[in-house]
Design a protein around this motif. Sequence first.
Motif, mmCIF file in Angstrom:
data_model
loop_
_atom_site.group_PDB
_atom_site.id
_atom_site.type_symbol
_atom_site.label_atom_id
_atom_site.label_comp_id
_atom_site.label_asym_id
_atom_site.label_seq_id
_atom_site.Cartn_x
_atom_site.Cartn_y
_atom_site.Cartn_z
ATOM 1 N N SER B 274 -14.730 34.856 69.510
ATOM 2 C CA SER B 274 -15.890 35.610 68.997
ATOM 3 C C SER B 274 -17.015 34.653 68.599
ATOM 4 O O SER B 274 -18.013 35.075 68.045
ATOM 5 C CB SER B 274 -15.485 36.435 67.778
ATOM 6 N N GLN B 275 -16.833 33.385 68.910
ATOM 7 C CA GLN B 275 -17.769 32.346 68.449
ATOM 8 C C GLN B 275 -18.017 32.452 66.942
ATOM 9 O O GLN B 275 -19.137 32.323 66.470
ATOM 10 C CB GLN B 275 -19.075 32.387 69.226
ATOM 11 N N TYR B 276 -16.915 32.726 66.236
ATOM 12 C CA TYR B 276 -16.919 32.762 64.776
ATOM 13 C C TYR B 276 -17.814 33.858 64.213
ATOM 14 O O TYR B 276 -18.214 33.808 63.059
ATOM 15 C CB TYR B 276 -17.242 31.378 64.198
ATOM 16 N N SER B 277 -18.120 34.885 65.045
ATOM 17 C CA SER B 277 -18.816 36.037 64.474
ATOM 18 C C SER B 277 -17.799 36.888 63.706
ATOM 19 O O SER B 277 -18.150 37.583 62.764
ATOM 20 C CB SER B 277 -19.508 36.855 65.566
#
Lengths: 392, 392
Positions: B274-277
Amino acid sequence: MKTIEQNFAVPFRYGVYFTEDLFSVQNTLFTEVLQKDGATKPRKLLFVIDSGVANAHPELPEQIHAFAATHADTFELAADVLILPGGEEVKNDPEHLQMVLSAINKYGVCRHSYLVAIGGGAVLDLAGFAAAIAHRGIRHIRIPTTVLSQNDSGVGVKNSMNAFGKKNFLGTFAPPFAVINDSNFLLTLEDRDWRAGISEAVKVALIKDISFYQSIKEDAARLAARDMEAMQRLIYRCAELHVEHIGGLDPFELGSSRPLDFGHWSAHKLEQLSQYSLRHGEAVAIGIALDVVYSRLSGMITEAEQDDVLALLQELGFSLYAPELAQREANGQLAVVQGLREFREHLGGELTIMLLRHLGQGEEVHHIDEALVQEAISLLQKMHQPQPLAQV
Amino acid sequence: MKTIEQNFAVPFRYGVYFTEDLFSVQNTLFTEVLQKDGATKPRKLLFVIDSGVANAHPELPEQIHAFAATHADTFELAADVLILPGGEEVKNDPEHLQMVLSAINKYGVCRHSYLVAIGGGAVLDLAGFAAAIAHRGIRHIRIPTTVLSQNDSGVGVKNSMNAFGKKNFLGTFAPPFAVINDSNFLLTLEDRDWRAGISEAVKVALIKDISFYQSIKEDAARLAARDMEAMQRLIYRCAELHVEHIGGLDPFELGSSRPLDFGHWSAHKLEQLSQYSLRHGEAVAIGIALDVVYSRLSGMITEAEQDDVLALLQELGFSLYAPELAQREANGQLAVVQGLREFREHLGGELTIMLLRHLGQGEEVHHIDEALVQEAISLLQKMHQPQPLAQV
């Protein structure tokens, strides 16, 4: 709300093994050491080799591959051996750290795999640091190849690299899985490196063990002449004292005391001032000479004791002086005295310097008199460069 | 030649303290904690603050300066407070590490000085890593400001940063000098962060303590409605279980088992995908849901037990699904299953995954069936997006 108290102890255990020709097919030590982990599958090993060692032993990478092939049931190589430049320079450039970390990542070296480092103290420091911070610590086997690393730095629990122009600014305390001293590597050392490591033995003998000091004196001529049996005696006893000391009160140096740093407060600075053209052991010999003369000037030891140590260092072939010792900062202060402040800062807490009360018995002091340091340096300078007779 | 055996244990001890409004003039906790070091001179402290905290509490730096001025006999500030960007991003860019190390160097922060970090888990991880490797470890005080860091990551012994696109690739085990949980910081959290930290409490309750699980259920509505007393109860018990666990068999995780990682093997990968979302705690809630459904599908727990946990997570406000859960690699394999391999590699040794035998009792397995993982994911996806009635 109540406070939660955390309280535990982490046990560490490792062996320092002695052997000859570790990767010859009939030598079983290496696989025996690996098998101590109790694993049922072959382990994955990544080898890092000091370029100095690789140059002196061009057959080594091939020998390791052949050895691994013979012992495929015990371990496999994660990749071809990685060569790192030897000497302190390897610790200055973060690219070398990145290179090791990158290989650990690329070849899937996990926390139950091994990084095996073969080399002098600097390569072992750097490789040990990489092993300590990758995956929060992968297993690490050290194979020291110099006198200095076999009897001192390689058998301990520290790793490091340099940063901000300061030696060992970065590092951790991380006990290795094992240390293996192979005396064959000593055969190809330059004379300077053979000699340099002896100063750490003189150091530990002076602060801890008078009978070891006497035996170094007895062996001095043999040591200077590269007698291997004398060197093996020296390395074994020095490593033993070092290991005993670390296993003692404060392995991770949480307090202010660092007794093994006798002769080191100036040595670290001298190395840096010389841009690492002085070997660590050579700088330590000068640092010992300085602390011995300082101990005498401050009335802690006799002149006869002082002269005994200086004569031994000279018989072993050490210089007792380097021009960097008299170097001054822009503000006129002796650079080594500036080094004293850096030393305290690195260690933290109260300034604590080990000096000598007797030969074989150290004593800690918490103050260093700059004028006496200057006097000691002048004396060492004079011994080093005797005045021409005409001018006396 | 004989082997030298090294054998020692390093004791570690620290407190996790609970307070409110730590830097108000009448609060004596901070100075009391410092005084435990027994130093006779004022200590030097370098403060690092999470930008999220600094934005929510713009008065904080000023308050710390005033507090330090009031307690000049106990400590002094090495420099102005350092602000680091909050959130996982801070662990991706080595520049942030360099910034902290550089300040440690520039302001003479020594091994008996303190790096005090105030922030969420990511900033604490990064600051803790800097503290652990500077001078081979300077003292470190953690002041966690999120639910997640107050009840879980901040009270433990790990630090880290990301490298090679892998979460926590770098790091060490380094117990802090102290952890101070100030509940005032929780008041300004976003709802997402308030909620996210609760998943670690559900996790530890599920594997260790059925009565804690029941009390979370009783408090669920209050927790969702940001009731502070309910949250404090949850944080205290969760931190206590975490601290107890660490102080148990294997604080530095030298073995293969990592029971506290229940729900985490997929969570780590989800965060990354989530690319750190996704917040860590949000990913953990999904990871718990996945492991609970998997435990039920493999016959370890009943459907009623499964539904009980899923209902609790939903009552607390968690999503049980994210599209990343169904994401596939180029080779067709589920990305989370690829994450399983990375998880094993990070940990090393045999794959060891904690699942549930009962609510309140975890059980380790050494194999994960990919088809069952797929089935569990499909079930969670269906619960998340119920089929329109017309299509049933």
